[in-house]
Design a protein around this motif. Structure first.
Motif, mmCIF file in Angstrom:
data_model
loop_
_atom_site.group_PDB
_atom_site.id
_atom_site.type_symbol
_atom_site.label_atom_id
_atom_site.label_comp_id
_atom_site.label_asym_id
_atom_site.label_seq_id
_atom_site.Cartn_x
_atom_site.Cartn_y
_atom_site.Cartn_z
ATOM 1 N N VAL A 9 0.934 -1.169 -0.112
ATOM 2 C CA VAL A 9 0.065 0.136 -0.039
ATOM 3 C C VAL A 9 0.844 1.345 -0.063
ATOM 4 O O VAL A 9 1.758 1.607 0.743
ATOM 5 N N ILE A 10 0.686 2.103 -0.980
ATOM 6 C CA ILE A 10 1.743 3.362 -0.964
ATOM 7 C C ILE A 10 1.004 4.559 -0.724
ATOM 8 O O ILE A 10 1.512 5.580 -0.380
ATOM 9 N N SER A 11 -0.418 4.541 -0.723
ATOM 10 C CA SER A 11 -1.116 5.740 -0.125
ATOM 11 C C SER A 11 -2.559 5.225 0.241
ATOM 12 O O SER A 11 -3.174 4.474 -0.569
ATOM 13 N N ILE A 12 -3.400 6.005 1.156
ATOM 14 C CA ILE A 12 -4.615 5.691 1.497
ATOM 15 C C ILE A 12 -5.312 7.335 1.470
ATOM 16 O O ILE A 12 -4.601 8.083 2.222
ATOM 17 N N VAL A 33 -10.917 0.393 0.161
ATOM 18 C CA VAL A 33 -10.427 0.000 1.235
ATOM 19 C C VAL A 33 -10.939 -1.381 1.716
ATOM 20 O O VAL A 33 -10.178 -2.311 2.386
ATOM 21 N N GLU A 34 -12.293 -1.387 1.406
ATOM 22 C CA GLU A 34 -12.897 -2.796 2.081
ATOM 23 C C GLU A 34 -12.201 -4.026 1.209
ATOM 24 O O GLU A 34 -12.400 -5.255 1.563
ATOM 25 N N ASN A 35 -11.485 -3.690 0.018
ATOM 26 C CA ASN A 35 -10.800 -5.182 -0.518
ATOM 27 C C ASN A 35 -9.696 -5.699 0.251
ATOM 28 O O ASN A 35 -9.197 -6.622 -0.250
ATOM 29 N N ILE A 36 -9.074 -4.868 1.166
ATOM 30 C CA ILE A 36 -8.001 -5.388 1.835
ATOM 31 C C ILE A 36 -8.528 -6.549 2.817
ATOM 32 O O ILE A 36 -9.484 -6.464 3.770
ATOM 33 N N VAL A 37 -7.949 -7.751 2.605
ATOM 34 C CA VAL A 37 -8.590 -8.760 3.482
ATOM 35 C C VAL A 37 -7.232 -9.347 4.375
ATOM 36 O O VAL A 37 -7.662 -9.957 5.337
ATOM 37 N N ALA A 38 -6.155 -8.788 4.241
ATOM 38 C CA ALA A 38 -4.996 -9.063 5.379
ATOM 39 C C ALA A 38 -3.958 -8.068 5.408
ATOM 40 O O ALA A 38 -3.988 -7.260 4.292
#
Length: 79
Positions: A9-12, A33-38
């Motif tokens: 992840v390079i930016s949020i 961001v909901e696509n992050i699972v781990a």
């Protein structure tokens, strides 16, 4: 497609993330961001544990994400 992909992840911003895979030159942008699972908090390379405070981890998370650094590393380690 039923597969998981691990990228840095390079930016949020505003609930969207930009990621960059180790072998990609262009970031993947605007992923919810909901696509992050781990989240990886460490890795094992050549039998050695690498954590977020190790120099190798810092190199890949802070320096290798820049295109010029990627080109230099690929040039140095080309076969």
């Amino acid at each position: 497609n039923g597969y998981y992909v691990m990228h840095r992840v390079i930016s949020i911003k505003n609930g969207m993330i930009d990621t960059l895979g180790d072998n990609l030159d262009v970031p993947e942008r605007d992923i919810p961001v909901e696509n992050i699972v781990a989240v990886a908090s460490g890795a094992v390379r050549n039998g050695k544990k690498i954590g977020p405070h190790s120099p190798l981890w810092q190199f890949f998370s802070k320096i290798y994400i820049h295109p010029a650094a990627r080109k230099a590393v690929r040039f140095l380690f080309r076969r």
